[in-house]
Motif scaffolding. Sequence first.
Motif, mmCIF file in Angstrom:
data_model
loop_
_atom_site.group_PDB
_atom_site.id
_atom_site.type_symbol
_atom_site.label_atom_id
_atom_site.label_comp_id
_atom_site.label_asym_id
_atom_site.label_seq_id
_atom_site.Cartn_x
_atom_site.Cartn_y
_atom_site.Cartn_z
ATOM 1 N N GLU A 165 0.812 -1.216 0.000
ATOM 2 C CA GLU A 165 0.000 0.000 0.000
ATOM 3 C C GLU A 165 0.849 1.271 0.000
ATOM 4 O OE1 GLU A 165 -3.469 -0.021 0.001
ATOM 5 O OE2 GLU A 165 -3.279 -2.173 -0.320
ATOM 6 N N SER A 166 2.092 1.192 -0.432
ATOM 7 C CA SER A 166 2.911 2.406 -0.478
ATOM 8 C C SER A 166 2.360 3.337 -1.555
ATOM 9 C CB SER A 166 4.375 2.068 -0.788
ATOM 10 O OG SER A 166 4.513 1.717 -2.149
ATOM 11 N N ASP A 167 2.734 4.610 -1.483
ATOM 12 C CA ASP A 167 2.258 5.583 -2.475
ATOM 13 C C ASP A 167 2.617 5.147 -3.894
ATOM 14 O OD1 ASP A 167 1.099 7.210 -0.576
ATOM 15 O OD2 ASP A 167 2.794 8.601 -0.465
ATOM 16 N N ASP A 168 3.863 4.709 -4.088
ATOM 17 C CA ASP A 168 4.298 4.284 -5.420
ATOM 18 C C ASP A 168 3.472 3.090 -5.905
ATOM 19 O OD1 ASP A 168 6.204 6.246 -5.685
ATOM 20 O OD2 ASP A 168 7.897 4.938 -5.174
ATOM 21 N N GLU A 169 3.277 2.107 -5.033
ATOM 22 C CA GLU A 169 2.530 0.915 -5.429
ATOM 23 C C GLU A 169 1.080 1.251 -5.759
ATOM 24 O OE1 GLU A 169 4.838 -2.612 -3.040
ATOM 25 O OE2 GLU A 169 3.663 -1.168 -1.883
ATOM 26 N N LEU A 170 0.476 2.133 -4.987
ATOM 27 C CA LEU A 170 -0.904 2.523 -5.271
ATOM 28 C C LEU A 170 -1.005 3.288 -6.585
ATOM 29 C CD1 LEU A 170 -2.158 3.495 -1.703
ATOM 30 C CD2 LEU A 170 -2.709 1.434 -3.025
ATOM 31 N N GLN A 171 0.004 4.104 -6.881
ATOM 32 C CA GLN A 171 0.019 4.819 -8.169
ATOM 33 C C GLN A 171 0.160 3.832 -9.328
ATOM 34 O OE1 GLN A 171 2.850 8.053 -8.279
ATOM 35 N NE2 GLN A 171 2.108 8.868 -6.320
ATOM 36 N N PHE A 172 1.050 2.846 -9.178
ATOM 37 C CA PHE A 172 1.207 1.820 -10.211
ATOM 38 C C PHE A 172 -0.092 1.034 -10.390
ATOM 39 C CE2 PHE A 172 5.964 1.784 -9.277
ATOM 40 C CZ PHE A 172 6.261 2.519 -10.413
ATOM 41 N N ARG A 173 -0.754 0.742 -9.271
ATOM 42 C CA ARG A 173 -2.017 -0.002 -9.329
ATOM 43 C C ARG A 173 -3.065 0.787 -10.109
ATOM 44 N NH1 ARG A 173 -6.467 0.078 -6.131
ATOM 45 N NH2 ARG A 173 -7.734 -1.783 -6.213
ATOM 46 N N GLU A 174 -3.218 2.060 -9.797
ATOM 47 C CA GLU A 174 -4.196 2.897 -10.507
ATOM 48 C C GLU A 174 -3.852 3.013 -11.994
ATOM 49 O OE1 GLU A 174 -7.207 3.928 -9.515
ATOM 50 O OE2 GLU A 174 -6.663 2.700 -7.785
ATOM 51 N N ARG A 175 -2.573 3.127 -12.278
ATOM 52 C CA ARG A 175 -2.139 3.203 -13.680
ATOM 53 C C ARG A 175 -2.481 1.901 -14.420
ATOM 54 N NH1 ARG A 175 3.988 4.101 -15.854
ATOM 55 N NH2 ARG A 175 3.419 4.457 -18.016
ATOM 56 N N GLU A 192 -6.365 1.750 -15.037
ATOM 57 C CA GLU A 192 -6.761 2.614 -16.159
ATOM 58 C C GLU A 192 -6.299 2.029 -17.497
ATOM 59 O OE1 GLU A 192 -8.910 5.138 -16.290
ATOM 60 O OE2 GLU A 192 -9.214 4.533 -14.200
#
Length: 170
Positions: A41-51, A54
């Motif tokens: 749930e790190s910021d980077d991992e959550l950003q990768f997940r959202e990317r 999409e």
Amino acid sequence: VIHQVLERFHGQEAAGEADAGSLERLMDLFAAAWRRSGFGESDDELQFRERGIEALRRYHARISSSGASPRWVERKFDFQIGPHHLRGRVDRVDQLPGGGYELIDYKTGDPKPERELEGDVQLAIYRLAAREAWRLDGAAGSYWYVLADQKVAVGGSPDDLERVESVVLE
């Protein structure tokens, strides 16, 4: 994760499983693969997940409207050039609406422009594999940059065999 999700998605679709081609199924496969891969749930991992989410939504919209149908997923090939055995897999082989086939390799990096791919060896090998191992002549080849939602066609050339033989023998 993206490769694994698309392999399972199209594999189930080809097997005729109920609801296999739906967006909901694609998202479920992504969620399961994400968890299995141990992402947190790190910021980077959550950003990768959202990317990734999409990108898969755009991917699903594109394949739904393309008219092409995946014929094989992770299709293995095995053929010989000189004393060397070439083995590998093509991510996806589509049967095109007008006839013929397209060999697709998924990429998750930044897209390369067509001009940088003119001397590409990977898709040239795939085209030779299609001809030698599967008896499919004249298959088209493309890189599908899934995260960027960009598909780049890479044309074959008459010297593909000589060029690939040269690289393999070297």
